[in-house]
Design a protein around this motif. Structure first.
Motif, PDB file in Angstrom:
ATOM      1  N   UNK A  88       0.877  -1.168   0.000  1.00 27.17           N
ATOM      2  CA  UNK A  88       0.000   0.000   0.000  1.00 27.17           C
ATOM      3  C   UNK A  88       0.916   1.221   0.000  1.00 27.17           C
ATOM      4  N   UNK A  89       0.949   1.971  -1.112  1.00 28.07           N
ATOM      5  CA  UNK A  89       1.894   3.077  -1.275  1.00 28.07           C
ATOM      6  C   UNK A  89       1.188   4.416  -1.135  1.00 28.07           C
ATOM      7  N   UNK A  90       1.613   5.200  -0.141  1.00 28.65           N
ATOM      8  CA  UNK A  90       1.095   6.543   0.098  1.00 28.65           C
ATOM      9  C   UNK A  90       2.267   7.519   0.130  1.00 28.65           C
ATOM     10  N   UNK A 103      -1.255  11.339   8.742  1.00 23.99           N
ATOM     11  CA  UNK A 103      -2.532  10.789   8.307  1.00 23.99           C
ATOM     12  C   UNK A 103      -2.341   9.465   7.575  1.00 23.99           C
ATOM     13  N   UNK A 104      -1.275   9.361   6.783  1.00 23.37           N
ATOM     14  CA  UNK A 104      -1.002   8.124   6.053  1.00 23.37           C
ATOM     15  C   UNK A 104      -0.700   6.974   7.011  1.00 23.37           C
ATOM     16  N   UNK A 105       0.078   7.247   8.064  1.00 20.50           N
ATOM     17  CA  UNK A 105       0.383   6.211   9.051  1.00 20.50           C
ATOM     18  C   UNK A 105      -0.896   5.742   9.729  1.00 20.50           C
ATOM     19  N   UNK A 117       6.958   1.180   6.075  1.00 21.26           N
ATOM     20  CA  UNK A 117       8.236   1.743   5.660  1.00 21.26           C
ATOM     21  C   UNK A 117       8.009   3.224   5.412  1.00 21.26           C
ATOM     22  N   UNK A 118       8.798   4.089   6.023  1.00 20.39           N
ATOM     23  CA  UNK A 118       8.558   5.523   5.885  1.00 20.39           C
ATOM     24  C   UNK A 118       9.844   6.301   5.680  1.00 20.39           C
ATOM     25  N   UNK A 128       5.132  10.730  17.277  1.00 20.08           N
ATOM     26  CA  UNK A 128       3.937  10.275  17.993  1.00 20.08           C
ATOM     27  C   UNK A 128       3.157   9.267  17.155  1.00 20.08           C
ATOM     28  N   UNK A 129       3.030   9.526  15.868  1.00 19.41           N
ATOM     29  CA  UNK A 129       2.310   8.598  14.988  1.00 19.41           C
ATOM     30  C   UNK A 129       3.035   7.267  14.883  1.00 19.41           C
TER      31      UNK A 129
END
Length: 351
Positions: A88-90, A103-105, A117-118, A128-129
């Motif tokens: 899932x790629x954001x 928001x993506x996390x 993976x970020x 925090x996320x």
């Protein structure tokens, strides 16, 4: 900070997350940054989470348009396909979009992914996320950009950016020879670990300190070509002595070169850079940039996906910093420095 998770979430936990996503997924997906499909490329399957998939990997890049992150996404998709996993790629909407990455996390956690993976837009603003994701049993791996502190994630797969900066600095110093350096520095974004490590590494390679009089001036460019050109124009107006330029990345080098060319000083100033894109390697071949340090985004993505799959299958979690390599590329080799020429660079570049 939450400790590293040593075992994968149970099927029941993942199912509960999916039920939660059914209620909130549409809203979260709207808040999350663009997927690879939004940039006109990528496989649709890479942008939609399957509830029944055995292993689901989330990828959150800084943007979805930068060739570096495009290559990372493509490599992640190939690794996921090879490992029977779903990707899932954001992405953030722009470089520095910390809120979009948060928001993506949240979106990915709601979808019940096994790992995220970020490439953090902010080395500290995302913490925090990430902590919430790890508390939910999700493996979190930083790619390319380390968090601050580094142990905020389970592991990091990235270029050793201090080494990359040092290689640039050593080459520039060697290229100057006996000529005293008068250095202009086209930095990136204040506070980012990549920016800080490359900057510090360059100074080490040059044998300079932060307050050394050999440094004529420093300007932040956010790694943007247009901003770098304007910054270099300002620096050239301040000093006629500049003979060397540090650049945070190849777009900054390209902007700096254009300003130098417009000033009629292209044959008087040595430029070094970092990235290893195909266009950057061509700039070296064309003599616009003296040397660049190649990174390997595909390795970061491949190894990250493989680590998530291993974690999902048997609970084996990666840890610490994992160096994915850096290679000096130049057609002007210097004694004592390992380098490859632009022919090799063109065969191994990205973008």
């Amino acid at each position: 900070m939450s400790p590293a998770v040593s075992s994968r979430p149970t099927s029941a936990v993942r199912w509960r997350r999916f039920l939660g996503a059914a209620a909130a997924g549409s809203l979260l997906f709207g808040l999350a940054a663009c997927s690879s499909d939004d940039s006109g490329g990528g496989d649709d399957d890479a942008d939609t989470a399957a509830a029944g998939g055995d292993v689901t990997v989330g990828l959150v890049t800084k943007t979805d348009s930068n060739p570096f992150f495009v290559k990372m996404r493509e490599a992640a998709q190939e690794a996921a396909d090879a490992g029977g996993a779903e990707l899932v790629a954001l992405a953030g909407e722009f470089d520095g979009d910390n809120e979009g990455q948060v928001a993506a996390i949240e979106n990915l956690v709601s979808q019940g992914v096994d790992g995220i993976l970020i490439t953090p837009n902010s080395s500290s603003g995302i913490l925090a996320a990430i902590a919430d994701a790890r508390d939910a049993g999700v493996l979190v791996i930083a790619l390319d950009t380390a968090t601050d502190p580094e142990d905020a994630v389970d592991a990091t797969f990235a270029t050793d950016n201090r080494v990359a900066g040092e290689l640039q600095g050593k080459w520039v110093k060697a290229a100057l020879g006996d000529t005293a350096p008068h250095v202009a520095m086209l930095d990136g974004t204040p506070g980012g670990t990549v920016d800080t490590f490359r900057h510090e590494g360059f100074l080490t390679g040059m044998g300079l300190t932060e307050d050394d009089p050999a440094i004529v001036g420093m300007e932040n460019t956010n790694g943007d070509q247009t901003k770098a050109q304007a910054a270099m124009e300002n620096l050239l107006q301040r000093s006629t002595d500049i003979n060397a330029v540090y650049t945070i990345n190849e777009p900054a080098a390209r902007g700096g070169y254009q300003a130098i060319l417009d000033a009629g000083r292209a044959d008087q100033i040595t430029i070094g850079s970092i990235d290893g894109s195909c266009s950057g390697v061509q700039d070296v071949a064309d003599g616009k940039v003296g040397a660049t340090v190649m990174q390997f985004p595909q390795k970061m993505a491949e190894q990250g996906v493989q680590a998530v799959i291993a974690y999902a299958e048997d609970g084996t979690a990666p840890s610490g910093f994992n160096d994915t390599g850096a290679q000096l590329i130049t057609d002007q080799p210097m004694d004592g420095l390992d380098s490859q020429d632009t022919t090799w660079g063109a065969e191994n570049c990205w973008g």
